[in-house]
Write an enzyme that holds these catalytic residues in place. Structure first.
Site, short mmCIF file in Angstrom:
data_model
loop_
_atom_site.label_atom_id
_atom_site.label_comp_id
_atom_site.label_asym_id
_atom_site.label_seq_id
_atom_site.Cartn_x
_atom_site.Cartn_y
_atom_site.Cartn_z
N GLU A 1 0.83 -1.20 0.00
CA GLU A 1 0.00 0.00 0.00
C GLU A 1 0.87 1.25 0.00
O GLU A 1 1.70 1.43 0.89
CB GLU A 1 -0.90 0.03 1.24
CG GLU A 1 -1.83 -1.16 1.38
CD GLU A 1 -2.61 -1.10 2.69
OE1 GLU A 1 -3.77 -1.50 2.67
OE2 GLU A 1 -2.05 -0.65 3.71
N CYS A 2 0.68 2.12 -0.96
CA CYS A 2 1.29 3.44 -1.01
C CYS A 2 2.80 3.38 -0.80
O CYS A 2 3.53 3.01 -1.71
CB CYS A 2 0.62 4.36 0.02
SG CYS A 2 0.87 6.12 -0.30
N GLY A 3 3.32 3.70 0.37
CA GLY A 3 4.75 3.63 0.61
C GLY A 3 5.31 2.25 0.39
O GLY A 3 6.45 2.10 -0.06
N SER B 1 -0.92 -0.71 -4.81
CA SER B 1 -1.64 0.51 -5.16
C SER B 1 -1.25 1.60 -4.19
O SER B 1 -0.68 1.34 -3.12
CB SER B 1 -3.16 0.28 -5.11
OG SER B 1 -3.86 1.47 -5.35
#
Length: 458
Positions: free
Chosen positions: A330-332, A421
């Protein structure tokens, strides 16, 4: 569906809202929590909407975990159950709102109205006096289903300034407290919001001093009186199936990966999983016997050089991917698994290379807001909050669906057993989909074929 209790529980409760972001909601909520905690009271604090940073400050002030409370992301039943449980042990429930009181669908005002929680609003009064009364009057009268408890004036310059505001307010809108215009009360921030706790002992000690100073400003103000008690009833909660029984979930957790909702961790354990925390910064390899891997968000851009240098951990992640272990980034976490990451200073670092793409940090532009993730396993709800972009990526598996806009949301990538994502997922929004996501192991042959289809097998 089941509810474990049926009785109503009563507890004083207050939602701290504002006319807009940047008014001082977190400072006031933290100061109020700190004050009551110092009086020996147990304080339950919630944060409206998705947020990883403000809850860390609030948790330090209240000396208890802080949960997100969002009608869209978590659902009314989940929110109702959290409030009901808190009313069983707390002497006071505080909820920090998000943005302005009526911003968003659903808004902080919607949350207060749904559960009958009185509202106070924080107003940064710098550059105004009697106009503060007009703003407070508008907030109080805008909806007739909101119980408006009073105004808190922030950044007040003098006693005369405070008196002008107090004298201009109508009799039914009290001035509950004023915070002085002092730089030392301002909480420090960086590109994603407030600076998180736990980075250094010195910073945490300074933050404790700030919280105590803010709490001191409330002494003798009407705000320290307990707000009206609210009756909370249980939500109809679903007992999760033990779909992860016996499975070990390796979860990245260190200074670079800190964005974990406690509700996500609790759900994994409730579904039978054994949680194994590891550090991509410091550990040489994944925990032994891992069955799935979760790389949440955080600040990999602040630690990119150290992450890039830990090649044994990167090798361990590659080996797990080759074995077909389910992986969620997720993200990072996604930025870490891509090929390159350019940090805020413009330096480019070679990252794990499990996912095609080049991440790039930006100081202003990014994305935030509520989105759902339509995965093959099912749809989970969550949100985006980042100042980054990725390019040279795979073709997306899907795009996030925004809660209140028709434009496509964040790209969602599927590379073998890896799902990645910019979205942060709220696991309780669909436990069954989450369980499928973390148990869908691919054979090495199928996994290699998936990589070849994209032409980017590591």
């Amino acid at each position: 569906m089941t509810a474990l209790h049926t009785e109503t529980r009563h507890c004083p409760a207050l939602l701290v809202g504002a006319m807009a972001s940047g008014q001082g909601k977190t400072t006031v909520t933290a100061a109020l929590a700190r004050y009551h905690r110092r009086q020996g009271r147990q304080v339950a604090v919630f944060k409206t909407g998705p947020d990883y940073l403000d809850p860390q400050i609030l948790a330090m002030a209240a000396e208890s975990p802080v949960e997100p409370l969002d009608l869209w992301m978590a659902g009314e039943a989940w929110c109702r159950q959290q409030l009901y449980q808190a009313a069983g042990w707390a002497d006071l429930i505080l909820i920090e709102g998000a943005m302005g009181l009526f911003d968003g669908t659903p808004s902080s005002g919607d949350l207060a109205a749904r559960f009958g929680i009185p509202v106070t609003c924080v107003l940064n009064a710098r550059g105004m006096a009697q106009t503060a009364s007009a703003i407070a009057l508008g907030l109080a009268r805008y909806r007739d289903d909101i119980r408006f408890h009073g105004l808190i004036a922030n950044a007040v310059g003098s006693e005369r300034h405070r008196q002008l505001i107090a004298d201009s307010l109508p009799a039914d809108i009290p001035l509950l407290a004023t915070l002085p215009r002092r730089n030392e009360l301002a909480l420090p921030s960086r590109h994603l919001g407030l600076i998180q706790t736990g980075e250094t002992p010195e910073r945490d000690a300074e933050l404790c001093r700030q919280l105590d100073a803010a709490a001191d400003t409330l002494t003798d103000s009407p705000l320290i009186e307990l707000p009206p008690a609210v009756g909370f009833t249980p939500g109809e909660t679903e007992i999760p199936e033990p779909a992860l029984a016996g499975r070990r979930i390796a979860i990245a957790r260190d200074a670079a990966f800190t964005f974990h909702y406690a509700a996500n961790l609790r759900l994994l354990e409730a579904m039978g999983a054994e949680l194994q925390f590891f550090s991509p910064l410091a550990d040489a390899a994944l925990p032994d016997g891992s069955d799935a891997i979760w790389l949440p968000g955080g600040y990999p851009e602040l630690h990119a050089a150290e992450l890039a240098a830990n090649r044994t951990m990167i090798d361990s992640l590659h080996a797990a991917w080759q074995r077909g272990l389910p992986m969620l980034a997720e993200c990072g976490g996604m930025l870490y698994l891509q090929q390159y990451l350019t940090d805020l200073d413009g330096a480019t670092h070679t990252m794990a290379g499990l996912l095609p793409g080049r991440g790039e940090m930006r100081t202003k532009r990014g994305c935030q807001g509520m989105q759902s993730a339509p995965l093959p396993e099912g749809t989970l709800r969550g949100h985006a909050h980042h100042h980054a972009r990725s390019h040279d990526t795979l073709a997306p598996l899907a795009h996030g669906i925004r809660s209140s806009h028709t434009a496509p949301g964040e790209a969602i990538y599927r590379h073998g057993s890896l799902t990645a994502s910019f979205l942060h997922l709220f696991f309780p929004s669909n436990p069954n989909a989450l369980a499928q996501l973390l148990t869908s192991i691919q054979s090495p042959t199928e996994h290699a074929r998936t990589g070849e289809l994209h032409g980017t097998t590591p």
